[in-house]
Design a protein around this motif. Structure first.
Motif, PDB file in Angstrom:
ATOM      1  N   ASP A  88      10.212  -2.762   0.110  1.00  0.00           N
ATOM      2  CA  ASP A  88      10.052  -1.349   0.466  1.00  0.00           C
ATOM      3  C   ASP A  88       9.130  -1.154   1.670  1.00  0.00           C
ATOM      4  OD1 ASP A  88       8.060  -2.320  -1.197  1.00  0.00           O
ATOM      5  OD2 ASP A  88       7.865  -0.505  -2.371  1.00  0.00           O
ATOM      6  N   ASP A  89       9.050  -2.175   2.514  1.00  0.00           N
ATOM      7  CA  ASP A  89       8.388  -2.086   3.820  1.00  0.00           C
ATOM      8  C   ASP A  89       6.881  -1.854   3.761  1.00  0.00           C
ATOM      9  OD1 ASP A  89      10.835  -2.530   4.996  1.00  0.00           O
ATOM     10  OD2 ASP A  89      11.238  -0.413   5.393  1.00  0.00           O
ATOM     11  N   VAL A  90       6.234  -2.473   2.797  1.00  0.00           N
ATOM     12  CA  VAL A  90       4.777  -2.464   2.736  1.00  0.00           C
ATOM     13  C   VAL A  90       4.301  -3.839   3.185  1.00  0.00           C
ATOM     14  CG1 VAL A  90       2.762  -2.264   1.226  1.00  0.00           C
ATOM     15  CG2 VAL A  90       4.746  -0.765   0.875  1.00  0.00           C
ATOM     16  N   VAL A  91       3.297  -3.878   4.050  1.00  0.00           N
ATOM     17  CA  VAL A  91       2.794  -5.149   4.566  1.00  0.00           C
ATOM     18  C   VAL A  91       1.679  -5.650   3.657  1.00  0.00           C
ATOM     19  CG1 VAL A  91       1.803  -6.338   6.551  1.00  0.00           C
ATOM     20  CG2 VAL A  91       3.394  -4.449   6.913  1.00  0.00           C
ATOM     21  N   VAL A  92       1.821  -6.912   3.238  1.00  0.00           N
ATOM     22  CA  VAL A  92       0.844  -7.537   2.340  1.00  0.00           C
ATOM     23  C   VAL A  92       0.346  -8.839   2.961  1.00  0.00           C
ATOM     24  CG1 VAL A  92       1.870  -6.527   0.268  1.00  0.00           C
ATOM     25  CG2 VAL A  92       2.606  -8.797   1.017  1.00  0.00           C
ATOM     26  N   LEU A  93      -0.780  -9.324   2.447  1.00  0.00           N
ATOM     27  CA  LEU A  93      -1.296 -10.617   2.893  1.00  0.00           C
ATOM     28  C   LEU A  93      -0.685 -11.700   2.021  1.00  0.00           C
ATOM     29  CD1 LEU A  93      -5.114  -9.896   3.391  1.00  0.00           C
ATOM     30  CD2 LEU A  93      -3.221  -9.441   4.935  1.00  0.00           C
ATOM     31  N   MET A  94       0.062 -12.597   2.633  1.00  0.00           N
ATOM     32  CA  MET A  94       0.698 -13.687   1.884  1.00  0.00           C
ATOM     33  C   MET A  94       1.088 -14.777   2.867  1.00  0.00           C
ATOM     34  SD  MET A  94       1.751 -14.954  -1.079  1.00  0.00           S
ATOM     35  CE  MET A  94       1.470 -13.541  -2.121  1.00  0.00           C
ATOM     36  N   PHE A 111      -2.170  -5.187   3.491  1.00  0.00           N
ATOM     37  CA  PHE A 111      -2.680  -5.302   4.854  1.00  0.00           C
ATOM     38  C   PHE A 111      -3.599  -4.134   5.180  1.00  0.00           C
ATOM     39  CE2 PHE A 111      -1.590  -4.978   9.599  1.00  0.00           C
ATOM     40  CZ  PHE A 111      -2.576  -5.878   9.965  1.00  0.00           C
ATOM     41  N   GLY A 112      -3.237  -2.949   4.702  1.00  0.00           N
ATOM     42  CA  GLY A 112      -4.071  -1.772   4.938  1.00  0.00           C
ATOM     43  C   GLY A 112      -5.464  -1.934   4.370  1.00  0.00           C
ATOM     44  N   GLU A 113      -5.581  -2.608   3.234  1.00  0.00           N
ATOM     45  CA  GLU A 113      -6.900  -2.859   2.641  1.00  0.00           C
ATOM     46  C   GLU A 113      -7.716  -3.804   3.523  1.00  0.00           C
ATOM     47  OE1 GLU A 113      -5.971  -2.513  -2.124  1.00  0.00           O
ATOM     48  OE2 GLU A 113      -5.411  -4.369  -1.086  1.00  0.00           O
ATOM     49  N   ASP A 129       2.485  -0.384  13.107  1.00  0.00           N
ATOM     50  CA  ASP A 129       2.276   0.963  12.565  1.00  0.00           C
ATOM     51  C   ASP A 129       1.059   1.021  11.650  1.00  0.00           C
ATOM     52  OD1 ASP A 129       4.497   1.788  13.969  1.00  0.00           O
ATOM     53  OD2 ASP A 129       5.818   1.900  12.220  1.00  0.00           O
ATOM     54  N   ALA A 130       0.875  -0.030  10.833  1.00  0.00           N
ATOM     55  CA  ALA A 130      -0.283  -0.051   9.930  1.00  0.00           C
ATOM     56  C   ALA A 130      -1.584  -0.077  10.730  1.00  0.00           C
ATOM     57  CB  ALA A 130      -0.204  -1.269   9.007  1.00  0.00           C
ATOM     58  N   ILE A 131      -1.611  -0.861  11.794  1.00  0.00           N
ATOM     59  CA  ILE A 131      -2.804  -0.966  12.633  1.00  0.00           C
ATOM     60  C   ILE A 131      -3.092   0.374  13.318  1.00  0.00           C
ATOM     61  CG2 ILE A 131      -3.790  -2.081  14.679  1.00  0.00           C
ATOM     62  CD1 ILE A 131      -2.027  -4.562  13.843  1.00  0.00           C
ATOM     63  N   ILE A 132      -2.067   0.978  13.855  1.00  0.00           N
ATOM     64  CA  ILE A 132      -2.228   2.259  14.543  1.00  0.00           C
ATOM     65  C   ILE A 132      -2.666   3.347  13.565  1.00  0.00           C
ATOM     66  CG2 ILE A 132      -0.981   4.083  15.778  1.00  0.00           C
ATOM     67  CD1 ILE A 132       0.681   1.774  17.084  1.00  0.00           C
ATOM     68  N   GLN A 133      -2.044   3.402  12.391  1.00  0.00           N
ATOM     69  CA  GLN A 133      -2.400   4.424  11.398  1.00  0.00           C
ATOM     70  C   GLN A 133      -3.856   4.323  10.970  1.00  0.00           C
ATOM     71  OE1 GLN A 133       0.474   3.939   8.267  1.00  0.00           O
ATOM     72  NE2 GLN A 133       2.113   4.912   9.439  1.00  0.00           N
ATOM     73  N   LYS A 134      -4.369   3.112  10.915  1.00  0.00           N
ATOM     74  CA  LYS A 134      -5.770   2.902  10.506  1.00  0.00           C
ATOM     75  C   LYS A 134      -6.733   3.001  11.696  1.00  0.00           C
ATOM     76  CE  LYS A 134      -5.242   1.846   6.099  1.00  0.00           C
ATOM     77  NZ  LYS A 134      -5.963   2.488   4.993  1.00  0.00           N
ATOM     78  N   ASP A 135      -6.196   3.210  12.897  1.00  0.00           N
ATOM     79  CA  ASP A 135      -7.014   3.245  14.108  1.00  0.00           C
ATOM     80  C   ASP A 135      -7.843   1.960  14.212  1.00  0.00           C
ATOM     81  OD1 ASP A 135      -7.925   4.257  16.509  1.00  0.00           O
ATOM     82  OD2 ASP A 135      -9.571   5.373  15.587  1.00  0.00           O
ATOM     83  N   ALA A 136      -7.153   0.832  14.039  1.00  0.00           N
ATOM     84  CA  ALA A 136      -7.823  -0.469  13.980  1.00  0.00           C
ATOM     85  C   ALA A 136      -7.470  -1.359  15.172  1.00  0.00           C
ATOM     86  CB  ALA A 136      -7.455  -1.164  12.675  1.00  0.00           C
ATOM     87  N   LEU A 137      -7.119  -0.769  16.288  1.00  0.00           N
ATOM     88  CA  LEU A 137      -6.683  -1.546  17.451  1.00  0.00           C
ATOM     89  C   LEU A 137      -7.711  -2.580  17.896  1.00  0.00           C
ATOM     90  CD1 LEU A 137      -5.052   1.313  19.541  1.00  0.00           C
ATOM     91  CD2 LEU A 137      -3.860  -0.499  18.311  1.00  0.00           C
TER      92      LEU A 137
END
Length: 197
Positions: free
Chosen positions: A7-13, A57-59, A85-93
């Motif tokens: 479902d398009d969620v990025v995880v650490l694996m 990944f968001g965590e 998108d996850a990086i941009i949404q978190k403003d983590a550039l």
């Protein structure tokens, strides 16, 4: 290492499948984020609750921002858009360095030029393409484990540093023979990626 769920969620694996590192079975991309969240990591520390589950990944991005550190993100999903998108949404550039192939690096740059990427390059032609199309490029990774002095020299002339996976030198290193690592350094590698502890 990042991968995406069904479902398009990025995880650490690290692995494509969850079998080796968790109590589950199957490919990460075939499982939903909810299914992945129910897995328990093998070797978890019962005194540290965070050690037992697969992080999102968001965590990891939230923690990087909180601690003001940079994450080395090995993009192991073909869905670069989800990672970006996850990086941009978190403003983590400024908190992420993305290691990926040249095509994905160019895709990232076209969508968000401020993303910091480290493309893999296999030869001088790819190095030159990366340098031309990624004007802020400062670091590349070689796609081979072989010593390539010609590539290192070309990178240095362009002001680009080289990272190299030097796992082939780990076995001699573990036995006290550091010469193989030294050869990489003397040839011009800036950053050695190794599994040796």
């Amino acid at each position: 290492d990042v991968r995406h769920t069904r479902d398009d969620v990025v995880v650490l694996m690290h692995d494509a499948e969850v079998d080796r590192t968790t109590t589950g079975t199957g490919k990460v991309e075939d499982l939903s984020a909810e299914e992945v969240s129910q897995l328990r990591l093998k070797g978890e520390n019962p005194t540290v609750s965070e050690s037992g589950y697969v992080p999102l990944f968001g965590e990891a991005l939230d923690l990087a921002i909180e601690l003001d550190v940079m994450l080395y993100v090995d993009e192991k999903t073909p869905r670069s858009d989800l990672v970006r998108d996850a990086i941009i949404q978190k403003d983590a550039l400024e908190h992420v360095l993305i290691r990926t192939d040249l095509a994905a690096s160019l895709e990232h740059h076209a969508a968000e030029p401020k993303l910091i990427v480290m493309p893999q390059v296999k030869d001088e032609a790819e190095l030159q393409k990366a340098a031309t199309e990624l004007p802020s490029l400062r670091l590349v990774e070689t796609a081979s484990a072989a010593v390539d002095t010609q590539l290192y020299t070309a990178a240095k002339k362009l002001g680009i540093k080289v990272q190299q996976d030097v796992f082939v030198a780990d076995i001699p290193g573990a036995a006290g023979n550091y010469q193989p690592w030294k050869e990489y350094v003397e040839a011009g590698v800036f950053l050695l990626q190794t599994n040796w502890l």
